[in-house]
Design an enzyme around this catalytic site. Sequence first.
Site, PDB file in Angstrom:
ATOM      1  N   HIS A  81       0.824  -1.206   0.000  1.00 26.01           N
ATOM      2  CA  HIS A  81       0.000   0.000   0.000  1.00 26.01           C
ATOM      3  C   HIS A  81       0.861   1.260   0.000  1.00 26.01           C
ATOM      4  O   HIS A  81       2.013   1.250   0.443  1.00 26.01           O
ATOM      5  CB  HIS A  81      -0.927   0.006   1.210  1.00 26.01           C
ATOM      6  CG  HIS A  81      -1.959  -1.068   1.160  1.00 26.01           C
ATOM      7  ND1 HIS A  81      -2.914  -1.214   2.132  1.00 26.01           N
ATOM      8  CD2 HIS A  81      -2.186  -2.059   0.256  1.00 26.01           C
ATOM      9  CE1 HIS A  81      -3.699  -2.239   1.828  1.00 26.01           C
ATOM     10  NE2 HIS A  81      -3.269  -2.770   0.701  1.00 26.01           N
ATOM     11  N   GLU A 123       0.722   3.916   1.857  1.00 26.24           N
ATOM     12  CA  GLU A 123       1.154   4.298   3.205  1.00 26.24           C
ATOM     13  C   GLU A 123       2.345   3.445   3.644  1.00 26.24           C
ATOM     14  O   GLU A 123       3.308   3.943   4.223  1.00 26.24           O
ATOM     15  CB  GLU A 123       0.013   4.107   4.222  1.00 26.24           C
ATOM     16  CG  GLU A 123      -1.245   4.870   3.912  1.00 26.24           C
ATOM     17  CD  GLU A 123      -2.273   4.057   3.137  1.00 26.24           C
ATOM     18  OE1 GLU A 123      -3.460   4.152   3.475  1.00 26.24           O
ATOM     19  OE2 GLU A 123      -1.896   3.332   2.195  1.00 26.24           O
ATOM     20  N   CYS A 151      -6.069   0.973   5.561  1.00 29.26           N
ATOM     21  CA  CYS A 151      -6.518  -0.353   5.988  1.00 29.26           C
ATOM     22  C   CYS A 151      -6.042  -0.595   7.421  1.00 29.26           C
ATOM     23  O   CYS A 151      -5.271   0.198   7.974  1.00 29.26           O
ATOM     24  CB  CYS A 151      -5.983  -1.432   5.044  1.00 29.26           C
ATOM     25  SG  CYS A 151      -4.210  -1.763   5.234  1.00 29.26           S
ATOM     26  N   CYS A 193      -2.148  -0.752   7.708  1.00 31.42           N
ATOM     27  CA  CYS A 193      -1.568   0.586   7.563  1.00 31.42           C
ATOM     28  C   CYS A 193      -1.840   1.429   8.810  1.00 31.42           C
ATOM     29  O   CYS A 193      -0.966   2.168   9.259  1.00 31.42           O
ATOM     30  CB  CYS A 193      -2.113   1.277   6.319  1.00 31.42           C
ATOM     31  SG  CYS A 193      -1.470   0.594   4.775  1.00 31.42           S
TER      32      CYS A 193
END
Length: 166
Positions: free
Chosen positions: A87, A89, A115, A118
């Site tokens: 991801h 992040e 999510c 994250c």
Amino acid sequence: MDKENKTMHVRPTWDQYFIDLAHSVSKRATCDRGRAGCVIVRDKQILVTGYVGSPRGLAHCDEVGHLMKKVTHEDGSESLHCVRTVHAEQNAITQAARRGIALEGATLYVRMTPCRTCAMLIINCGIERVVCEKKYHAGKESEEMLNEAGVMLDYFSEEMLEYPGQ
């Protein structure tokens, strides 16, 4: 004043400016299901950026297709999730770690609610604020976790971000 159009230039707020930069960063993303970008800032200065992409040296979705896994949610519903990529992040946080950049007290700008994984990384690295453009359909647990940890979470819109093929 713009002399051609006779209109006043309106400077974006800092939040809008950094969200706009996150959009630019997302153009490097390599998964068409979620071309997201992330910008992490402290004191109005960019510390690091990240975008959705496969781990270093591994094939990207755009090259070999998605690696889809079925996810069963607490309410019993199921959805498919691409797990080939890291991801935005996560990539930003790992880039900061690789370069020795502390993220304590920073603000993270991203397309949608992080999510669960994250959110845990955001909490543990000391980021104090997260600014999202929209909500993530499975973001309730992340919202609760960030709130419990004292991480401020702001949205530009309460609208839910939809993924292609969701």
